[in-house]
Enzyme design. Structure first.
Site, PDB file in Angstrom:
ATOM      1  N   ALA A   5       0.832  -1.211   0.000  1.00  0.00           N
ATOM      2  CA  ALA A   5       0.000   0.000   0.000  1.00  0.00           C
ATOM      3  C   ALA A   5       0.869   1.264   0.000  1.00  0.00           C
ATOM      4  O   ALA A   5       1.891   1.303  -0.680  1.00  0.00           O
ATOM      5  CB  ALA A   5      -0.979  -0.042   1.165  1.00  0.00           C
ATOM      6  N   CYS A   6       0.471   2.261   0.782  1.00  0.00           N
ATOM      7  CA  CYS A   6       1.166   3.555   0.725  1.00  0.00           C
ATOM      8  C   CYS A   6       2.617   3.454   1.180  1.00  0.00           C
ATOM      9  O   CYS A   6       3.421   4.342   0.899  1.00  0.00           O
ATOM     10  CB  CYS A   6       0.436   4.589   1.571  1.00  0.00           C
ATOM     11  SG  CYS A   6      -1.196   4.967   0.931  1.00  0.00           S
ATOM     12  N   ALA A   7       2.968   2.402   1.917  1.00  0.00           N
ATOM     13  CA  ALA A   7       4.348   2.249   2.397  1.00  0.00           C
ATOM     14  C   ALA A   7       5.243   1.547   1.369  1.00  0.00           C
ATOM     15  O   ALA A   7       6.421   1.301   1.640  1.00  0.00           O
ATOM     16  CB  ALA A   7       4.351   1.472   3.706  1.00  0.00           C
TER      17      ALA A   7
END
Ligand code: CO8
Length: 373
Positions: free
Chosen positions: A155-157
């Site tokens: 995801a965003c990481a």
């Protein structure tokens, strides 16, 4: 230990941009139509009317003023409210590959590398165009890179995880030079009819060259001092889109196979997780948080970033210490922290330390400590 550097980054920004006012106009038109069409049920108390959105709320709650997207017209058309993306044949590059390649070319050019110098491609992003073949292999093919490639999704990481994977590959000798790319079309999985989240995301792609310090020739090098990752399972950011959807006994409604979150809970739970990760990582590296010149943080919410920096620094950060790009880009998932790095590192001096940190669904968080050479 083998010294590894980031020697160049790249950014692709879609030409289309939607302001909060434009997005809210479309959303409110949809709300008015819905309430008009269901007036009788609403009047009878059988249905709740939909509430309008507002630009003031969006800016106040998130810091977002606009977002770049791959297709503006489809998103702000109240009859569609989603991007319209031409279906491509298998003989053409996918749109995500095109965006990745654009950012990758800039990163290679800045690092002074040609495709022949690159040994591996890592795509780290939230939304892949298909299950297989891997997007990274497609990017590798169109760029003419020999070697190996794979995708990873945290995801965003994802950028922080992909950077650690790239650094580890260079350190263990499985590659001398890695191209790390983060293409994101978040608008494809955003429910533009959901008042709580319709404003959150935008589209962009970023790239970075990670290589052995011994082979790096660019004037723009950051040594990777350390990387650290952390994950903890949570359903508070979730998307149930997947390959088993067609086989499931109870078909899911469309809003369940798009982005869904409990924004307040995410805010409350992710801030301490990331602040703790950064503080302990810096402490273990023997770096005083107060000496960190810059935090290139994931760009989801301005309040969240201010609070994380405040917890790490022990005081309010200024714009120079924790630069903001989410006002123009919104949340571009894995690309956000790399956009912040790409746009805000030229002024750092040799020896200055900065921290790139990405965080999001999973939960997942990463810290990449960099020192300017
Ligand atoms: N307009 C006007 N009012 C609104 C709106 C709106 N659009 N939306 C909500 N409100 C109202 C609510 O109804 C509520 O009213 P009341 O107080 O009367 O009940 C009030 O505003 C406050 O609502 P919230 O508590 O929801 O508002 P918050 O202040 O918490 O702000 C945010 C909402 C901005 C969502 C905030 O909680 C936030 O940013 N949280 C962190 C979110 C985050 O970082 N998420 C990470 C997601 S990224 C990730 O990892 C996913 C990867 C996948 C990417 C690709 C997918 C597309």
């Amino acid at each position: 230990m083998t010294r590894v550097v980031i020697s160049g980054t790249g950014l692709f920004t879609p030409a289309d941009s939607i302001s909060n006012d434009e997005l809210v106009d479309c959303f409110n038109e949809y709300v008015e139509r819905y309430n008009r069409e269901h007036a009788a049920e609403i009047e009878a108390g059988e249905l709740q009317p939909l509430a309008p959105s507002s630009s003031e709320f969006i800016f106040k709650a998130s810091g977002i003023q606009s977002r770049h997207v791959v297709d503006k017209q489809g998103i702000i058309d109240p009859d569609l409210m989603k991007p319209q993306i031409r279906t491509r044949s298998n003989d053409e590059p996918s749109l995500l590959a095109e965006m990745a390649i654009d950012a990758a070319r800039e990163a290679m050019q800045r690092a002074g590398k040609s495709p022949a110098d690159v040994d591996a491609v890592l795509v780290g992003c939230s939304n892949m165009p298909r299950p297989y073949p891997a997007l990274a292999v497609e990017v590798q093919e169109y760029l003419g890179i020999d070697g190996w490639a794979y995708d990873l999704n945290v995801a965003c990481a994802s950028a922080a995880f992909a950077l650690q994977a790239a650094v580890d590959s260079v350190r263990n000798g499985s590659a001398g030079c890695v191209l790390m790319v983060n293409p994101e079309i978040c608008s494809g999985h955003l429910n533009f009819r959901d008042r709580d989240s319709h404003f959150i995301f935008g589209d962009a792609a970023t790239a970075a060259i990670v290589e052995l310090a011994d082979t790096a020739t660019s004037d723009d090098q950051f040594e990777v001092v350390g990387t650290r990752l952390k994950t903890k399972f949570s359903n508070n950011i979730r998307n149930n889109f997947g390959f088993l959807n067609r086989a499931e006994t109870d078909p899911r409604p469309e809003n369940d196979i798009l982005f869904v979150q409990e924004g307040r809970k995410v805010f409350k739970e992710v801030v301490p997780m990331v602040a703790d990760l950064l503080t302990t990582h810096l402490g273990d590296l023997g770096i005083e948080p107060a000496s960190v010149r810059r935090f290139w943080l994931h760009q989801a919410n301005l309040g969240m970033n201010q609070l994380i920096s405040k917890r790490v620094l022990g005081r309010e950060p200024d714009e120079n210490e924790a630069p903001v790009i989410l006002n123009e880009y919104a949340n571009t998932s894995s690309a956000g922290s790399v956009i912040a790095f790409h746009k805000y590192h030229d002024d750092l001096q040799a020896g200055d330390v900065g921290v790139l940190s990405a965080f999001g669904a999973g939960y997942s968080a990463g810290s990449v400590v960099l020192r300017r050479l």
